[in-house]
Design an enzyme around this catalytic site. Structure first.
Site, PDB file in Angstrom:
ATOM      1  N   GLY A   1      -6.356  -4.418   7.046  1.00  0.00           N
ATOM      2  CA  GLY A   1      -7.831  -5.028   6.506  1.00  0.00           C
ATOM      3  C   GLY A   1      -8.508  -4.260   6.977  1.00  0.00           C
ATOM      4  O   GLY A   1      -9.951  -3.488   6.784  1.00  0.00           O
TER       5      GLY A   1
ATOM      6  N   ALA B   1       0.453   0.063  10.081  1.00  0.00           N
ATOM      7  CA  ALA B   1      -0.230  -0.251  10.818  1.00  0.00           C
ATOM      8  C   ALA B   1       0.575  -1.613  12.039  1.00  0.00           C
ATOM      9  O   ALA B   1       0.727  -2.194  11.228  1.00  0.00           O
ATOM     10  CB  ALA B   1      -1.195  -0.641  10.286  1.00  0.00           C
TER      11      ALA B   1
ATOM     12  N   LYS C   1      10.677  -1.931  -4.225  1.00  0.00           N
ATOM     13  CA  LYS C   1      10.066  -2.190  -3.440  1.00  0.00           C
ATOM     14  C   LYS C   1      10.883  -3.775  -2.638  1.00  0.00           C
ATOM     15  O   LYS C   1      11.230  -3.659  -1.243  1.00  0.00           O
ATOM     16  CB  LYS C   1       8.782  -2.309  -2.639  1.00  0.00           C
ATOM     17  CG  LYS C   1       7.766  -1.978  -0.717  1.00  0.00           C
ATOM     18  CD  LYS C   1       7.160  -1.685  -0.664  1.00  0.00           C
ATOM     19  CE  LYS C   1       6.479  -1.605   0.913  1.00  0.00           C
ATOM     20  NZ  LYS C   1       5.670  -2.046   0.218  1.00  0.00           N
TER      21      LYS C   1
HETATM   22  P1  NAP Z   1      -1.776  -8.902   9.502  1.00  0.00           P
HETATM   23  O1  NAP Z   1      -2.352  -7.673  10.283  1.00  0.00           O
HETATM   24  O2  NAP Z   1      -1.519 -10.380  10.359  1.00  0.00           O
HETATM   25  O3  NAP Z   1      -3.770  -9.967   8.793  1.00  0.00           O
HETATM   26  C1  NAP Z   1      -3.334 -11.276   8.039  1.00  0.00           C
HETATM   27  C2  NAP Z   1      -4.953 -11.034   8.017  1.00  0.00           C
HETATM   28  O4  NAP Z   1      -5.547 -12.169   7.197  1.00  0.00           O
HETATM   29  C3  NAP Z   1      -5.453 -11.614   9.589  1.00  0.00           C
HETATM   30  O5  NAP Z   1      -6.386 -11.142  10.342  1.00  0.00           O
HETATM   31  C4  NAP Z   1      -5.998 -13.013   9.529  1.00  0.00           C
HETATM   32  O6  NAP Z   1      -6.767 -13.579  10.140  1.00  0.00           O
HETATM   33  C5  NAP Z   1      -6.396 -13.053   7.854  1.00  0.00           C
HETATM   34  N1  NAP Z   1      -6.719 -14.043   7.231  1.00  0.00           N
HETATM   35  C6  NAP Z   1      -5.824 -15.519   6.355  1.00  0.00           C
HETATM   36  N2  NAP Z   1      -6.036 -16.707   6.260  1.00  0.00           N
HETATM   37  C7  NAP Z   1      -7.632 -15.579   5.789  1.00  0.00           C
HETATM   38  C8  NAP Z   1      -8.198 -16.968   5.670  1.00  0.00           C
HETATM   39  N3  NAP Z   1      -8.728 -17.832   4.789  1.00  0.00           N
HETATM   40  N4  NAP Z   1     -10.171 -15.745   5.380  1.00  0.00           N
HETATM   41  C9  NAP Z   1     -10.018 -14.960   6.707  1.00  0.00           C
HETATM   42  N5  NAP Z   1      -9.260 -14.196   6.584  1.00  0.00           N
HETATM   43  C10 NAP Z   1      -8.088 -14.588   6.980  1.00  0.00           C
HETATM   44  O7  NAP Z   1      -1.548  -8.453   8.314  1.00  0.00           O
HETATM   45  P2  NAP Z   1      -1.190  -6.768   7.923  1.00  0.00           P
HETATM   46  O8  NAP Z   1       0.325  -6.802   8.692  1.00  0.00           O
HETATM   47  O9  NAP Z   1      -2.507  -6.398   7.466  1.00  0.00           O
HETATM   48  O10 NAP Z   1      -0.550  -7.713   6.259  1.00  0.00           O
HETATM   49  C11 NAP Z   1      -0.953  -7.987   5.376  1.00  0.00           C
HETATM   50  C12 NAP Z   1      -0.090  -7.996   3.962  1.00  0.00           C
HETATM   51  O11 NAP Z   1      -0.143  -6.507   3.642  1.00  0.00           O
HETATM   52  C13 NAP Z   1       0.726  -8.656   3.988  1.00  0.00           C
HETATM   53  O12 NAP Z   1       1.037  -8.599   2.386  1.00  0.00           O
HETATM   54  C14 NAP Z   1       2.255  -7.142   4.163  1.00  0.00           C
HETATM   55  O13 NAP Z   1       3.236  -6.745   4.067  1.00  0.00           O
HETATM   56  C15 NAP Z   1       0.746  -6.222   3.614  1.00  0.00           C
HETATM   57  N6  NAP Z   1       1.114  -4.564   4.301  1.00  0.00           N
HETATM   58  C16 NAP Z   1       1.287  -4.790   5.761  1.00  0.00           C
HETATM   59  C17 NAP Z   1       1.438  -3.674   6.241  1.00  0.00           C
HETATM   60  C18 NAP Z   1       1.592  -3.156   7.783  1.00  0.00           C
HETATM   61  O14 NAP Z   1       2.122  -1.713   8.415  1.00  0.00           O
HETATM   62  N7  NAP Z   1       0.699  -3.838   8.420  1.00  0.00           N
HETATM   63  C19 NAP Z   1       2.672  -2.367   5.321  1.00  0.00           C
HETATM   64  C20 NAP Z   1       2.439  -2.605   3.381  1.00  0.00           C
HETATM   65  C21 NAP Z   1       2.385  -4.157   3.453  1.00  0.00           C
HETATM   66  P3  NAP Z   1      -6.362 -14.159  11.298  1.00  0.00           P
HETATM   67  O15 NAP Z   1      -6.535 -12.894  12.443  1.00  0.00           O
HETATM   68  O16 NAP Z   1      -8.143 -15.010  11.846  1.00  0.00           O
HETATM   69  O17 NAP Z   1      -5.007 -14.652  11.557  1.00  0.00           O
END
Ligand code: NAP
Length: 305
Positions: free
Chosen positions: A14, A131, A184
């Site tokens: 995000g 990230a 994937k």
């Molecule tokens: P993350 O860092 O855990 O971020 C998820 C965010 O969603 C957190 O900030 C969380 O808030 C927020 N959230 C959850 N419920 C919510 C709600 N009801 N209202 C508002 N915000 C809410 O996860 P991520 O790593 O970005 O991953 C997101 C998706 O992308 C996953 O499916 C992951 O597998 C995929 N992905 C990630 C990457 C990577 O490199 N990170 C790469 C490819 C794909 P809080 O901060 O308050 O907990």
């Protein structure tokens, strides 16, 4: 006036998207889970993106789910297990022609979201960008990559792909997004659970070639059965290539377990096993892998869904 990008979830992806869109001068708003998170965000004064060791701060406006105002474009950047309930809370704010971009890994969460908001267009994404959060509201851009976007029911690309180009977000419109997501998912099923169970980096799986090959055979059978033969093509070779190319890395599931974080198992291996059972396909090794992983997660006090 450009349409505002509402970004649901200020986590790793995000933040990576919101900061690059804002940097390009595009209107962006972050939607945070509640007032407490919004206050914490406002106290921090914005998001920080660290690229090549250099930190840049972006004072992107934030709001909660309950704030008023219609949403035309929503980037859903929650984990797969949070996406459906988070979007359901926002459903009353979605404009009649709203578009959602779903960044979740695996499969299953996208259909659950789409069923909650039948009036909206849901675009699925598959990203190889990487990230991670090294602090609250601060994200490190760890791996350059690509994002494929697609809509299995409407092949026409949306006009806002221009915004992604302006923001320097490498992307491509894909007419076979489901094939990409299945491929994937299969790679993930062949590598990530075994890396957790054998407690090793991806390269450690070179010592478990038979086990990997057996899983690839069952995964290929599953992909063929659910109408995804292209995703099955040379799966084992690609799995072996990925194991070699990422030998020094720990898989995302390994890192989640090591950090006592909930995994996305239900949308990866769990989804594969559920679809196999729906097709009455017997895949003993995949099912056994799921059981071993669930037991392992329970012994670590982690949820298995
Ligand atoms: P993350 O860092 O855990 O971020 C998820 C965010 O969603 C957190 O900030 C969380 O808030 C927020 N959230 C959850 N419920 C919510 C709600 N009801 N209202 C508002 N915000 C809410 O996860 P991520 O790593 O970005 O991953 C997101 C998706 O992308 C996953 O499916 C992951 O597998 C995929 N992905 C990630 C990457 C990577 O490199 N990170 C790469 C490819 C794909 P809080 O901060 O308050 O907990």
């Amino acid at each position: 006036m450009s349409t505002t990008w509402h970004v649901l979830g200020a986590g790793s992806l995000g933040t990576l998207w919101a900061t690059r869109l804002a940097r390009a001068g595009l209107p962006v708003k972050l939607i945070l889970r509640d007032t407490a998170r919004l206050q914490a965000y406002q106290a921090a004064g914005g998001l920080t993106l660290v690229e090549q060791g250099e930190a840049q701060h972006y004072a992107i406006p934030g709001e909660t789910v309950d704030s008023g105002g219609p949403i035309d474009r929503l980037l859903v950047a929650c984990k797969a297990y949070d996406a459906e309930s988070a979007v359901a809370q926002l459903a009353p704010r979605l404009a009649p022609n709203a578009e959602l971009i779903l960044l979740q890994n695996g499969l299953g969460s996208q259909d659950a979201v789409a069923a909650r908001v039948p009036q909206a267009r849901c675009i699925f994404a598959s990203s190889t960008e990487g990230a991670f959060r090294d602090d609250d509201w601060r994200v490190v851009f760890a791996g350059h990559g690509y994002t494929w976007l697609g809509d299995a029911s409407h092949p026409t690309p949306p006009i806002w792909l221009d915004d992604l180009s302006a923001a320097g977000i490498p992307h491509e419109w894909s007419t076979d997004i489901l094939t990409r997501l299945w491929r994937k998912l299969a790679l993930n099923c062949a590598i990530n659970p075994l890396s957790v169970l054998h407690d090793c980096r991806n390269g450690g799986l070179q010592h478990h070639q038979c086990e990997v090959a057996t899983l690839c055979a069952e995964l290929s059978e599953l992909l063929e059965r659910c109408g995804q033969p292209a995703a099955a093509h040379n799966l084992q070779q690609e799995v072996e290539r990925v194991i070699q190319a990422t030998a020094a890395n720990y898989s995302s599931m390994y890192q989640d377990v090591a950090n006592q974080r909930r995994t996305e198992i239900s949308y990866l291996l769990g989804h594969a096993c559920a679809v196999a059972s729906r097709h009455q396909l017997v895949l003993p090794h995949l099912n056994q892998l799921q059981q071993r992983l669930i037991t392992h997660l329970h012994t670590r006090g982690l949820p298995s869904n």
